[in-house]
Design an enzyme around this catalytic site. Structure first.
Site, PDB file in Angstrom:
ATOM      1  CG  ASP A 142       0.093 -19.188   3.097  1.00  0.00           C
ATOM      2  OD1 ASP A 142       0.032 -19.384   1.868  1.00  0.00           O
ATOM      3  OD2 ASP A 142      -0.583 -19.806   3.923  1.00  0.00           O
ATOM      4  CE  LYS A 356       3.916 -26.792   2.314  1.00  0.00           C
ATOM      5  NZ  LYS A 356       3.270 -25.905   1.388  1.00  0.00           N
ATOM      6  CB  CYS A 450     -37.120 -23.452  13.058  1.00  0.00           C
ATOM      7  SG  CYS A 450     -36.280 -22.123  13.939  1.00  0.00           S
ATOM      8  CB  CYS A 468     -36.075 -20.996  10.072  1.00  0.00           C
ATOM      9  SG  CYS A 468     -37.503 -20.240  10.852  1.00  0.00           S
ATOM     10  CB  CYS A 473     -38.155 -17.539  13.330  1.00  0.00           C
ATOM     11  SG  CYS A 473     -36.941 -18.403  14.313  1.00  0.00           S
TER      12      CYS A 473
END
Ligand code: IVH
Length: 717
Positions: A142, A356, A450, A468, A473
């Site tokens: 894969d 598969k 927030c 925010c 903050c």
């Protein structure tokens, strides 16, 4: 590939080249020897997974070859092991037509499907029902599909699958994969031109490492190894491909003609015969042993479909132990004549089918959704799940990305949800199961404020996330500090998340500037610290104060500004605060700086708080001036001459001045323009004049002969 006596000869030759006992003055012969032993070690390491010399010894041999080739550029051949990483791609990828179409595969999911396939094959081959058809079964890798063309024993072209008829030409990138031989002895089997099909992959553990370091650097992580591999194949700069840790497994000889252009595919009577041929030519194939523990072979020639089913089911249980990501097995009719009788549809060969594996899914309860604030203020919802075991890991916290994701899946707290880790390493929520609701479930409320500082959240028009916008903050400040000290930013050892959180809670850190004015006596008093640890921390922080400014720029958590952008900007300024006088247009004159990044950096430096923050940092001793490393962002970060300045004078006997300068720069040195007290080394050739005298008078300059210079570059020769 190499018979054992040949392996011994190449091993002995390596040792002689390393310890300097090989007396071989002819550079052409010595280059040939070095190329041969390096090819052999590449094969041992990257294809056989069984190296016989250390990485260090390999590097020494490589450096010897590099030095010799630099001194004799006319002897460099395109298939030399030093020629894997070439120049950047300037335009887009060229489109190339495959020599035969690259088709898809039909899928099967269980034993019944495989029995149906077997019946169909017998019908197409006009065999009676009781007869048995032999199949080759191999992993369905894969990664990113590739097609390699060899002509006259040389790799001449590599391409992606594209639409199956036409793909992107990626030769320069594939050349950097050391599991891909640049030359291979096809002509010994009468093949003049061949096209091989395969898959470029990243081992799962390397993938984890890459993602971890991207996370530390604040870059977006890859969802799975496949994305990292396909992205790696399509880099514009082959050097970046070479750093992605890609390997190539070749599983199909798609095309083979002799010197007259005659198709000679049928000469290989069976599929497994052609795979053995590829293996013997030095390619990595499904026959390769990938690690010591692998107890199930990756490929098997089964005598009938019952054996095929058995082998596929064994692999379904075993796949997590395999070092590479697989999404199934591929079943191929082994006999080439029977393959031809089966033929193709426009979509897939009728002689092959994919089996598969079951997706790795589980159901569990969504207990809660938490909202986390990142360093640039993005608010990410995170599902808190009842812990569930899935493909070897316990899943508990899963990102829900953004509001739209929650809405589209109608997720409710209390829901049973289906969690999947298919090819993907990062688990995700596929859907909720509304049929199992009892009425107590509650919709997820997306916050308006927030969760940490309560300021109103905003959603920029062109973005999917709420933010925010309060740069002060607490959550943002803390996340920015954690990022600031991380490896790819200021790289302050011993100043990680837990220490930062602790100092923050103690009220010692309000901004990143505070990190540079800590009270080390107070730190020494803390539980678990003491004098020694406090001193160590101070030393690490003092060291970081001298960092090049590209690190500082990156460490400021400016949205979209990664290490690459920081380097581009740092190369253009003398002092970080020059940027407060830059207008938007000026950023865009830098190649590769786009409008979004330009805007973000521009506004950052228009903000007074940020300018003050940097001024405070400068007062605390943090370097804001451009350094040598900023002027030359691509300069090597290691090498025997790292950080030293060098100058050549007089006539050199073994190489030209330019070649010597190139070697010195590759070894980490900077080139000086004259003799001064800043010069570290003067290399003197014949007829050296005033520069030598001046250097001798200065006494601080080391004076080297050409031989001494070469010896430093490859100490073993
Ligand atoms: S044989 C004509 N063998 O799976 C033969 N394909 O869904 C077709 N793949 O893109 C390919 N592992 O690249 C074959 N061992 C394997 C494979 C394999 C992975 C890929 C292939 C193709 C896709 C088909």
């Amino acid at each position: 590939m190499y018979a054992s006596d040949q392996q011994r000869i190449l091993f002995d030759l390596s040792k002689k080249l390393l310890d300097g006992t090989l007396v071989e003055a002819d550079p052409a012969r010595r280059i040939d020897d070095l190329q041969q032993v390096l090819r052999f070690h590449e094969w041992k390491y990257y294809v056989q997974n069984d190296p016989v010399v250390s990485d260090f010894e390999y590097d020494q041999l490589y450096k010897q070859l590099e030095a010799l080739e630099a001194a004799h550029p006319d002897l460099i051949t395109p298939d030399s092991p030093t020629q894997r990483v070439g120049k950047d791609l300037t335009g887009n990828f060229a489109q190339v037509a495959h020599l035969t179409p690259m088709l898809s595969l039909d899928n099967s999911y269980n034993a019944d499907d495989l029995n149906d396939f077997d019946e169909q094959v017998k019908k197409l081959c006009k065999l009676d029902k009781e007869s048995e058809v032999a199949y080759c079964v191999e992993p369905k890798y894969d990664g990113g599909t590739i097609a390699l063309v060899y002509e006259n024993d040389r790799l001449v072209r590599a391409a992606t699958r594209g639409n199956g008829a036409v793909g992107d030409e990626i030769t320069a990138n594939i050349r950097t994969l050391r599991s891909v031989p640049l030359q291979a002895g096809f002509s010994k089997s009468g093949i003049y031109k061949a096209e091989l099909r395969g898959e470029a992959l990243i081992r799962k553990d390397i993938f984890d490492r890459i993602n971890k370091s991207r996370q530390d650097a604040g870059d977006q992580v890859f969802a799975n190894p496949r994305n990292a591999a396909t992205g790696g194949l399509r880099m514009k700069d082959p050097k970046e491909t070479s750093e992605r840790g890609l390997e190539a497994f070749l599983y199909q000889l798609g095309y083979a003609v002799d010197a007259e252009g005659q198709n000679i595919i049928e000469r290989f009577h069976t599929h497994d015969e052609s795979i053995h041929l590829l293996e013997s030519l030095g390619f990595k194939t499904p026959l390769a042993k990938t690690n010591e523990q692998q107890h199930l072979p990756a490929t098997k020639t089964c005598k009938n479909i019952a054996e095929v089913i058995d082998f596929c089911l064994q692999w379904q249980d075993y796949r997590d132990e395999y070092p590479y990501e697989l999404d199934g097995m591929v079943v191929k009719v082994n006999d080439i004549t029977l393959q031809e009788r089966c033929g193709f549809t426009s979509h897939h060969p009728r002689w092959a089918i994919a089996f598969k594996f079951k997706a790795r899914q589980a159901t569990t309860k969504l207990r809660d959704v938490e909202f986390q604030v990142g360093k640039t203020g993005a608010v990410t919802p995170v599902a808190k799940l009842e812990p569930v075991h899935l493909a070897g890991v316990t899943v508990q916290n899963v990102s829900l990305h953004n509001e739209e994701f929650i809405r589209s899946k109608d997720l409710r707290i209390g829901d049973q949800v289906l969690v999947e880790r298919a090819g993907d390493v990062i688990p995700y929520i596929v859907k909720s199961l509304p049929e199992l609701r009892d009425g107590s479930e509650v919709p997820v409320q997306y916050p308006k404020n927030c969760p940490v500082c309560q300021s109103v959240l905003v959603k920029p028009e062109d973005e999917a996330v709420w933010r925010c916008e309060n740069a002060e903050c607490e959550a943002q400040v803390l996340q920015r500090m954690i990022f600031h000290t991380s490896k790819h930013a200021m790289d302050i050892e011993g100043f990680g998340e837990s220490t930062i959180e602790r100092f923050y809670k103690l009220g010692w850190l309000h901004s990143i500037a505070d990190m540079y004015r800590l009270d080390y006596d107070a730190i020494a008093q803390l539980d678990g610290f003491g004098e020694k640890s406090a001193t160590k921390l101070r030393e690490a922080i003092d060291k970081a104060k001298q960092n090049p400014i590209y690190r500082l720029l990156h460490s400021l958590s400016i949205h979209h500004l990664g290490q690459k952008g920081s380097k581009l900007i740092a190369a253009e300024i003398e002092h970080v605060l020059d940027l407060k006088d830059w207008d938007l247009e000026k950023y865009q004159t830098i190649k590769d700086v786009g409008p979004v990044l330009a805007k973000n950096v521009f506004y950052f430096f228009q903000n007074e708080h940020n300018v003050e923050l940097l001024q405070t940092m400068e007062q605390c001793g943090v370097n804001l001036h451009q350094t040598d490393a900023d002027k030359r962002p691509d300069a090597p970060t290691e090498g025997p001459l790292l950080g030293r300045s060098i100058l050549f004078t007089g006539t050199l006997s073994q190489m030209t001045r330019e070649e010597a300068e190139k070697l010195a720069v590759a070894a980490g040195a900077t080139l000086a323009s004259g003799v001064s007290k800043h010069l570290s080394i003067l290399v003197v050739g014949e007829k050296a004049g005033s520069k030598l005298k001046k250097a001798q008078a200065l006494e601080t300059v080391e004076i080297w002969t050409e031989e001494e210079f070469l010896k430093v570059l490859s100490p073993e020769s």
